[in-house]
Design an enzyme around this catalytic site. Structure first.
Site, PDB file in Angstrom:
ATOM      1  N   ARG A  36       0.827  -1.218   0.000  1.00 16.50           N
ATOM      2  CA  ARG A  36       0.000   0.000   0.000  1.00 16.50           C
ATOM      3  C   ARG A  36       0.854   1.258   0.000  1.00 16.50           C
ATOM      4  O   ARG A  36       0.452   2.276  -0.563  1.00 16.50           O
ATOM      5  CB  ARG A  36      -0.949  -0.001   1.198  1.00 16.50           C
ATOM      6  N   LYS A 202     -20.340 -16.647  -0.572  1.00 18.60           N
ATOM      7  CA  LYS A 202     -21.788 -16.486  -0.396  1.00 18.60           C
ATOM      8  C   LYS A 202     -22.463 -15.608  -1.428  1.00 18.60           C
ATOM      9  O   LYS A 202     -21.931 -14.586  -1.831  1.00 18.60           O
ATOM     10  CB  LYS A 202     -22.035 -15.855   0.971  1.00 18.60           C
ATOM     11  N   GLY A 353     -10.145  -7.833  -2.895  1.00 17.14           N
ATOM     12  CA  GLY A 353     -10.355  -8.946  -1.981  1.00 17.14           C
ATOM     13  C   GLY A 353      -9.546 -10.188  -2.312  1.00 17.14           C
ATOM     14  O   GLY A 353      -8.399 -10.103  -2.729  1.00 17.14           O
ATOM     15  N   GLY A 376     -14.021  -3.745   0.346  1.00 17.04           N
ATOM     16  CA  GLY A 376     -15.400  -3.271   0.455  1.00 17.04           C
ATOM     17  C   GLY A 376     -15.716  -2.175  -0.550  1.00 17.04           C
ATOM     18  O   GLY A 376     -16.795  -2.148  -1.140  1.00 17.04           O
TER      19      GLY A 376
HETATM   20  P1  AMP Z   1     -15.369 -14.025  -0.715  1.00 15.55           P
HETATM   21  O1  AMP Z   1     -14.662 -13.377   0.430  1.00 15.55           O
HETATM   22  O2  AMP Z   1     -16.842 -13.957  -0.658  1.00 15.55           O
HETATM   23  O3  AMP Z   1     -14.796 -13.629  -2.061  1.00 15.55           O
HETATM   24  O4  AMP Z   1     -15.103 -15.565  -0.534  1.00 15.55           O
HETATM   25  C1  AMP Z   1     -13.829 -16.093  -0.563  1.00 15.55           C
HETATM   26  C2  AMP Z   1     -13.836 -17.406   0.144  1.00 15.55           C
HETATM   27  O5  AMP Z   1     -14.783 -18.275  -0.454  1.00 15.55           O
HETATM   28  C3  AMP Z   1     -12.508 -18.104   0.080  1.00 15.55           C
HETATM   29  O6  AMP Z   1     -11.971 -18.158   1.360  1.00 15.55           O
HETATM   30  C4  AMP Z   1     -12.863 -19.479  -0.439  1.00 15.55           C
HETATM   31  O7  AMP Z   1     -12.219 -20.517   0.261  1.00 15.55           O
HETATM   32  C5  AMP Z   1     -14.359 -19.574  -0.220  1.00 15.55           C
HETATM   33  N1  AMP Z   1     -14.994 -20.516  -1.148  1.00 15.55           N
HETATM   34  C6  AMP Z   1     -14.921 -20.517  -2.477  1.00 15.55           C
HETATM   35  N2  AMP Z   1     -15.569 -21.564  -2.992  1.00 15.55           N
HETATM   36  C7  AMP Z   1     -16.094 -22.253  -1.957  1.00 15.55           C
HETATM   37  C8  AMP Z   1     -16.864 -23.453  -1.851  1.00 15.55           C
HETATM   38  N3  AMP Z   1     -17.222 -24.152  -2.928  1.00 15.55           N
HETATM   39  N4  AMP Z   1     -17.212 -23.856  -0.618  1.00 15.55           N
HETATM   40  C9  AMP Z   1     -16.837 -23.159   0.467  1.00 15.55           C
HETATM   41  N5  AMP Z   1     -16.110 -22.020   0.428  1.00 15.55           N
HETATM   42  C10 AMP Z   1     -15.730 -21.589  -0.776  1.00 15.55           C
END
Ligand code: AMP
Length: 396
Positions: A36, A202, A353, A376
């Site tokens: 950064r 999610k 992210g 974010g």
């Molecule tokens: P996000 O912060 O929403 O971008 O989510 C990232 C996280 O989603 C990472 O830590 C991944 O390990 C998790 N992730 C991705 N695919 C899956 C899956 N099929 N089942 C559970 N976690 C997942």
């Protein structure tokens, strides 16, 4: 509305307040990753070259009470910046007061000063984080003009961004300008075909992004844990895969509204446990055994997504395709990352992210047009929301 950028300001001999994002990871008062600080250099170097009196500040971590100050001083950042610039960055361990004001008055053209963590002002009534009008006005009074280069906090209205910008002429720094140019313009006025790839854990975290990009993009490719809620909406058996039961109806609705624009995995890599070891295999998306969970997109899906990306002129990617932290479930994310990186003549953007971390970790950082520096903030920007920190910057 086009925003002023630092080159639009007359900065020679002026006291220029610069809100940077120096929220670096620290351990035992040592910086563990100085990315950064490095990203902030172009704006700082430009201002030095133009003969400005540069006054830098940033937040660092969260500070709620006196005890939280421990290990949150910006002094190590000033020291690292001194090394990177090969030029003294005077550090003032205050956020206001005579000592700071005198140090600013003593600056010569091209000199650089940094003052203390803006969140030290949160101890007494969250003045920084709640955008206390007096604080914004006070900080603004320390300079002639304001440059905001902290995209990572642009989705928040704080005294150190919105507060100051409400009081004096302001402009985006080079880093902020790059975010506006790539994320803002690509989402609003993309070269087509425009393909969005969304993954991560999610659906609930990305509803706004999916909805906005469904309107703007030509295709929305889905991977990661969120795919299973869509599978459920299609009536598929998903075994013990991640499911947001309360979002199944929403997923159904999105699929209907998408009218074919949403592209889902055709196979998935499964395991009995959430583990890198075990009976790991790829199965068609509609044949997930009841006692298995999907942890990555399968090889057929990687090929499908490569084909779907062919010819794309704008690609925005946010969220890994699987649990990439485990080597056996990283191939989907690597495959998609590679496919995007190998596109010719396309504007390719990673929206912050985990996907940004994955691309850098996999050594693809240089191959993308832009890797957003905000988590974010990037998500809210992709959702089409107005970012207060950005909106407050003066218009051209
Ligand atoms: P996000 O912060 O929403 O971008 O989510 C990232 C996280 O989603 C990472 O830590 C991944 O390990 C998790 N992730 C991705 N695919 C899956 C899956 N099929 N089942 C559970 N976690 C997942």
């Amino acid at each position: 509305m086009a925003k002023k950028i630092v080159t639009d300001l007359d900065v020679a001999g002026k006291k220029v307040l610069v809100r940077a994002d120096f929220n670096v990871p620290m351990k035992d008062e040592k910086i563990t990753n100085d990315d950064r600080i490095i990203q902030a250099l172009p704006t700082i170097k430009y201002l030095i070259k133009e003969g400005a009196k540069v006054i830098l500040f940033s937040h660092l971590g969260r500070v709620k009470e006196e005890a939280d100050k421990e290990g949150k001083s910006l002094k190590p950042v000033a020291d690292r910046l001194t090394e990177l610039l090969a030029k003294e960055v005077a550090f003032v361990p205050e956020t206001r007061g005579e000592k700071l004001e005198n140090a600013i008055d003593a600056l010569g053209n091209g000199d650089v000063l940094m003052f203390e963590n803006t969140r030290f002002e949160d101890i007494d009534g969250k003045k920084e984080s709640k955008n206390d009008p007096e604080l914004g006005k006070y900080w603004a009074s320390l300079g002639d003009v304001f440059v905001n280069d902290a995209f990572g906090t642009a989705h928040r209205a704080h005294a150190s961004n919105v507060g100051i910008a409400s009081n004096i002429e302001s402009a985006a720094g080079f880093l902020m300008e790059k975010e506006i140019r790539f994320i803002g313009e690509s989402v609003d006025n993309p070269d087509r075909p425009f393909v969005a790839i969304l993954g991560g854990a999610k659906v609930s975290d990305k509803i706004g992004v999916i909805e906005n990009l469904l309107e703007k993009a030509d295709k929305v490719i889905i991977g990661g844990g969120m795919a299973f809620t869509f599978f459920k909406a299609q009536g598929k058996e998903i075994g013990t895969s991640l499911l947001e039961a309360d979002k199944v109806d929403l997923a159904k609705d999105l699929l209907e509204r998408a009218a074919g624009k949403i592209i889902l995995p055709i196979d998935t890599k499964v395991n009995k446990e959430f583990s890198n070891e075990g009976d790991i295999k790829a199965v068609p998306a509609d044949q997930i055994p009841a006692d298995y969970m999907g942890l990555d997109i399968g090889p057929e899906t990687v090929k499908l997504y490569e084909r779907e990306l062919e010819g794309a002129k704008t690609v925005v990617w946010n969220g890994p395709m699987g649990v990439f932290e485990m080597t056996n479930f990283a191939k989907g994310t690597i495959g998609v990352c590679e496919a995007i990186a190998n596109l010719n003549d396309a504007t390719t953007i990673i929206g912050g992210g985990d996907s940004a971390a994955a691309a850098m970790q996999l050594g693809f950082a240089e191959k993308f047009s832009h890797i957003s520096t905000g988590g974010g903030a990037s998500l809210e920007y992709l959702e089409g929301k107005e970012l207060p920190g950005l909106a407050a910057i003066s218009n051209k």
